[in-house]
Design a protein around this motif. Sequence first.
Motif, short mmCIF file in Angstrom:
data_model
loop_
_atom_site.label_atom_id
_atom_site.label_comp_id
_atom_site.label_asym_id
_atom_site.label_seq_id
_atom_site.Cartn_x
_atom_site.Cartn_y
_atom_site.Cartn_z
N ALA B 87 -5.03 -13.03 -4.75
CA ALA B 87 -4.71 -14.36 -5.27
C ALA B 87 -4.37 -14.32 -6.76
N ASN B 91 -0.99 -15.92 -7.99
CA ASN B 91 -0.90 -17.23 -8.65
C ASN B 91 -1.81 -17.37 -9.88
N GLY B 93 -4.92 -17.01 -9.96
CA GLY B 93 -6.27 -17.01 -9.38
C GLY B 93 -7.29 -17.73 -10.23
N LEU B 94 -8.52 -17.29 -10.10
CA LEU B 94 -9.62 -17.95 -10.81
C LEU B 94 -9.41 -17.98 -12.33
N ALA B 96 -6.80 -18.30 -13.96
CA ALA B 96 -5.77 -19.28 -14.32
C ALA B 96 -6.32 -20.71 -14.28
#
Lengths: 246, 181
Positions: B87, B91, B93-94, B96
Amino acid sequence: MTAPFDPRPPTEHQFLLDGRPVPFTEGQTILQAARAAGLYIPSLCWDPRFAPHGSCKLCVVKAAGRHVSACATQAREGWEVESSTPEINDMRRGLLQMLFVSGEHFCPGCEKSGHCKLQALGYEFEMLGPRFPHFHPQRPVDASHPELVLDLTRCVLCELCVRASREVDHTDVFGVEGRGIHKRLVVNAPSGQLADTPIAATDLAARICPVGAILPKGRGFAVPIGERPYDRATIRAPIPGEEDTP
Amino acid sequence: MSLRPKPRIATVSLGGCFGCHMSLLDMDEQLFELLDQVELDRSPLTDIKTLAPCDIGLIEGGLCNAENVHLLQEFRVRCRILVAVGACAINGGLPAQRNTRRLGDCLREVYQFRPGLVHGQIPNDPELPLLLDQVRPLHEVVQVDYSLPGCPPSGEALRKFISDLLAGHPPRLTDGLLHYD
């Protein structure tokens, strides 16, 4: 919604969906007729209880040489409709990739994961990764309501909650304001806060969100990974207990 | 026996938690089968620190700081096929999740004003890589050839994906292997 009574017997027509005959009655849309015949055309913003919205475009099909929304296009006698072709499925994948980057659709951090229609459509169309830069919208989270949380960064503007609250709950809690990139879901209260509306967690508007924008409080990640509906089933099959989302 | 050299695979964790690398280890005995077919180059599993030209680069994690970007660019130059794994690589992930806040606010909250801190200050050692104002997924900085989602992807998903790549066809995750969490 029920159609007005028509004393004439319904005439049966048919069109072809990917080569398979689909019967329809006058006025039925391509999507309605396909679902009634047990054939799958994907959708996110469509719900048989409401008039078509035509915003997600995932039901795009090719009919009479044009790309149209199956939910908003009435079927015509003899049409040869293409739906599950590599070209159209690639368009759908592109639409899903746009929806995913338009908001904060970070599945590992979302309580809707495993129950989410957007996620399940990503699985259905084998969306592996992104194609576009992330938008990271700056939108508020409304946690004012004792039973519900509204995270506008996840809203896909399908307006199912708007329609449910207007036509079923008769509470007019939600609306949409702005245009284009500024379009967003708003709460119909002077404060703009959910706590100042009559919405309850049992209302259809509170349960119909296909993504994780409107969630009940106090539930969290209640179902373990591996046992959630879309861990097991595809979005093609209706899932018991998940009927409130289309 | 083929005289062709084995395909070389390199792996790295950028702004990730090493969960995707744990999934590599989760392949269990199938890891031995994989290692019969490939040569591991730079990777936390080999502790090799330099990167030779490789066939496949598996990148875990997003781009949180300048060092992440430099490493990613090096992998892009050296690897024929670059795969965003997990992830965070796909994208952000966490990490972000900080993108909706200002970086300075995040640093002050954590290092200056967190309850219980004595003489809190924002770390400024020149050895530390500079943080990016926004955490980026890989495809926003370099061309990514394939993405393997999951948080983390399962060992079986990794095995299937790598096998497809080694067989020379576009990887597919079917039979319940495709997950975003």
